[in-house]
Scaffold this motif. Structure first.
Motif, short mmCIF file in Angstrom:
data_model
loop_
_atom_site.label_atom_id
_atom_site.label_comp_id
_atom_site.label_asym_id
_atom_site.label_seq_id
_atom_site.Cartn_x
_atom_site.Cartn_y
_atom_site.Cartn_z
N ASP A 118 27.49 -10.07 -23.05
CA ASP A 118 28.16 -10.87 -24.07
C ASP A 118 27.50 -10.75 -25.43
OD1 ASP A 118 25.88 -12.11 -23.41
OD2 ASP A 118 26.73 -14.13 -23.30
N GLY A 119 26.58 -9.83 -25.60
CA GLY A 119 25.99 -9.61 -26.92
C GLY A 119 24.76 -10.44 -27.20
N THR A 120 24.38 -11.34 -26.30
CA THR A 120 23.17 -12.14 -26.53
C THR A 120 21.95 -11.34 -26.06
OG1 THR A 120 23.53 -13.16 -24.40
CG2 THR A 120 24.28 -14.37 -26.33
N PRO A 121 20.80 -11.54 -26.72
CA PRO A 121 19.61 -10.80 -26.31
C PRO A 121 19.08 -11.30 -24.97
CG PRO A 121 19.07 -12.30 -28.08
CD PRO A 121 20.55 -12.35 -27.91
N ALA A 122 18.57 -10.39 -24.13
CA ALA A 122 17.97 -10.76 -22.85
C ALA A 122 16.51 -11.14 -23.10
CB ALA A 122 18.06 -9.60 -21.88
N GLU A 123 16.19 -12.43 -22.91
CA GLU A 123 14.86 -12.93 -23.25
C GLU A 123 13.75 -12.23 -22.47
OE1 GLU A 123 14.01 -15.44 -25.44
OE2 GLU A 123 16.07 -15.43 -26.13
N SER A 124 14.05 -11.90 -21.20
CA SER A 124 12.97 -11.40 -20.35
C SER A 124 12.73 -9.91 -20.53
CB SER A 124 13.30 -11.68 -18.89
OG SER A 124 14.58 -11.17 -18.60
N SER A 125 13.46 -9.26 -21.46
CA SER A 125 13.30 -7.82 -21.59
C SER A 125 12.15 -7.45 -22.54
CB SER A 125 14.60 -7.19 -22.08
OG SER A 125 14.89 -7.65 -23.37
N VAL A 126 11.62 -8.43 -23.28
CA VAL A 126 10.48 -8.12 -24.16
C VAL A 126 9.29 -8.96 -23.74
CG1 VAL A 126 11.71 -7.31 -26.19
CG2 VAL A 126 11.41 -9.73 -25.81
N SER A 127 8.11 -8.46 -24.11
CA SER A 127 6.86 -9.10 -23.68
C SER A 127 6.68 -10.46 -24.37
CB SER A 127 5.71 -8.17 -24.03
OG SER A 127 4.58 -8.88 -24.36
N HIS A 128 6.07 -11.40 -23.62
CA HIS A 128 5.81 -12.73 -24.18
C HIS A 128 4.87 -12.67 -25.37
CE1 HIS A 128 7.87 -15.21 -21.34
NE2 HIS A 128 7.37 -14.53 -20.33
N THR A 129 3.94 -11.71 -25.32
CA THR A 129 2.96 -11.57 -26.39
C THR A 129 3.66 -11.27 -27.71
OG1 THR A 129 1.64 -10.54 -24.70
CG2 THR A 129 0.79 -10.47 -26.93
N LEU A 130 4.61 -10.32 -27.67
CA LEU A 130 5.34 -9.97 -28.89
C LEU A 130 6.13 -11.17 -29.39
CD1 LEU A 130 6.67 -6.41 -28.08
CD2 LEU A 130 4.87 -7.05 -29.64
N ARG A 131 6.71 -11.91 -28.43
CA ARG A 131 7.53 -13.06 -28.84
C ARG A 131 6.68 -14.12 -29.52
NH1 ARG A 131 12.43 -14.11 -27.74
NH2 ARG A 131 12.57 -12.58 -26.09
N SER A 132 5.48 -14.40 -28.95
CA SER A 132 4.66 -15.45 -29.56
C SER A 132 4.05 -14.97 -30.87
CB SER A 132 3.57 -15.89 -28.59
OG SER A 132 2.85 -14.78 -28.15
N ARG A 133 3.87 -13.65 -31.03
CA ARG A 133 3.39 -13.14 -32.32
C ARG A 133 4.50 -13.11 -33.36
NH1 ARG A 133 0.70 -7.59 -30.92
NH2 ARG A 133 -1.00 -8.21 -29.59
N GLY A 134 5.75 -13.27 -32.93
CA GLY A 134 6.87 -13.20 -33.86
C GLY A 134 7.17 -11.79 -34.31
N GLN A 135 6.90 -10.81 -33.42
CA GLN A 135 7.11 -9.42 -33.82
C GLN A 135 8.37 -8.83 -33.19
OE1 GLN A 135 3.42 -7.61 -32.71
NE2 GLN A 135 2.57 -7.86 -34.75
N ILE A 136 9.30 -9.70 -32.81
CA ILE A 136 10.50 -9.19 -32.16
C ILE A 136 11.59 -8.97 -33.20
CG2 ILE A 136 12.40 -9.90 -30.68
CD1 ILE A 136 10.35 -10.92 -28.79
N ARG A 137 12.26 -7.81 -33.13
CA ARG A 137 13.37 -7.56 -34.03
C ARG A 137 14.66 -7.79 -33.27
NH1 ARG A 137 12.13 -1.90 -36.61
NH2 ARG A 137 11.02 -1.56 -34.67
#
Lengths: 99, 308
Positions: B223-242
């Motif tokens: 449905d076009g929403t990003p899959a949360e579990s496909s990127v590392s938690h570290t990147l997410r908490s650093r705010g480095q996700i595009r």
């Protein structure tokens, strides 16, 4: 320079070490202060050895070093064990022999 | 008499200068050990004091012990201290709270009293001059020490060997931890995972197929929403996700609006960041037959605008 200067310096270092043992709470720092006292005693032994012109003082200092090494090994093992059971390296927390 | 023996027998001006300079530093190091709150800084001060003491040993004709002091004390013992400090936690600074009232002042007074006692005691003693180790060290310091150690002090030497062995065994025994419970097998771990309701298959891969394959791009769900579990938690908490979905949704909405304007129809108002199933479906030309024409029309209108 008087040979007594070395002994005075050793006395000063020994006093500083004793003050540290009484003042500090961290068990590791207390241990380091004990080491300082042992080193001060070694300095007097070596100065006396030179003063009297024989090597017995140096042998004594050598033995002190070996005993200090053994003491450090056992003491640090005890500190690690205390830290595992109490999660603190402070001497105030180790007021019971057994938890 | 060779120069080294002479240096050992007499106290020269050079030795006096060395004594006053290095002695001051040694006392400062000792004070630092006691007064600095961070344990690692204390350890460094103590290591400095020990190196200076090694120099004093060398100046006093104890060549072997001077080297042993550096190797054993500064090298081995202080490193052991630092190892344990790191193990126990470097950040654990001493607390300033007094558990016993007035203990600090009493301790300082006791230390001062001890110092006065020691120094007046030395003042009372008749410390003559140096005899010097020239004769004792004549055949070299190490052979002379060895001769004494293996003749006069041989029993003490043996006992100290036993002491070192006992200390090594004792330290091993004290720090050894027996494993109380059985370690889990792979099957038990798998069963636990199923029971806990965790994700069983592998996690979805990052990246949007055929456009981005970087690990900082979350994969998109149908449905076009990003899959949360496909990127590392570290990147997410650093705010480095595009996040790709937002810009893709925005471009799709813009395309749709231009198409509607070209056809003269009222455009469906859509939020740029709002993911919608319809937009995704329209973006796929192979899914719907009439959509490519709309897309081309949109691009034609763009070209016309550019030409104007």
């Amino acid at each position: 320079m008087s040979p007594a200067n070395y002994v005075y310096l050793a006395a000063l270092l020994f006093t500083i070490g004793a003050a540290g043992v009484l003042l500090r709470r961290n068990a590791i720092v207390v241990f380091m202060c004990v080491e300082l006292m042992l080193n001060a005693a070694n300095l007097t032994l070596i100065a006396f050895s030179r003063m009297h012109g024989n090597l017995d003082g140096q042998i004594m200092a050598f033995f002190v070093m070996v005993v200090a090494a053994a003491e450090v090994v056992v003491g640090l093992a005890i500190i690690v064990m205390l830290y595992r059971s109490r999660h603190s390296a402070s001497v105030d927390d180790a007021n019971l022999m057994k938890l | 008499m060779n120069p080294t023996q002479l240096a050992v027998a007499a106290t020269s001006t050079g030795e006096a200068v060395q004594f006053w300079v290095l002695g001051t530093v040694a006392v400062l190091g000792g004070l630092g050990t006691v007064l600095i709150r961070r344990a690692v800084h204390s350890a460094l001060c103590l290591a400095g004091t020990m190196i200076i003491l090694a120099m004093f040993y060398l100046a006093n004709g104890a060549y072997f012990l001077g080297v042993v002091q550096i190797v054993v004390y500064t090298g081995a013992v202080m490193m052991l201290f630092l190892f344990v400090l790191m193990l126990v936690g470097v950040s654990a600074a001493d607390s300033l709270k007094e558990t016993l009232k007035g203990q600090r002042w009493l301790a300082a007074c006791c230390a001062l009293g001890l110092g006065i006692l020691l120094i007046t005691g030395i003042g009372q003693a008749s410390v003559g001059s140096f005899t010097g180790l020239g004769a004792a060290n004549a055949g070299g310091n190490v052979p002379a020490l060895a001769e004494l150690l293996f003749t006069k002090y041989v029993v003490a030497f043996e006992v100290i060997g036993a002491l070192l062995t006992v200390a090594a065994v004792g330290a091993t025994l004290l720090t050894h931890r027996e494993r109380v419970e059985k370690s889990k097998s792979q099957r038990e771990q798998a069963e636990e995972r199923v029971r806990a309701g965790k994700q069983l298959p592998p996690l979805p891969a990052p990246g949007v197929y055929a456009r981005h394959n970087a690990v900082d791009r979350p994969g998109l769900l149908p449905d076009g929403t990003p899959a949360e579990s496909s990127v590392s938690h570290t990147l997410r908490s650093r705010g480095q996700i595009r996040e790709v979905s937002a810009e893709q949704m925005a471009s799709l909405a813009a395309l749709e609006q231009r198409t509607a304007e070209y056809h003269g129809q009222p455009s469906p108002r859509r939020g740029p960041a709002e993911p919608s199933r319809r937009a995704i479906e329209r973006a796929r030309p192979q899914d719907a037959g009439e959509e490519p024409a709309d897309g081309d029309g949109g691009r034609d209108s763009e070209r016309e605008e550019a030409a104007k």
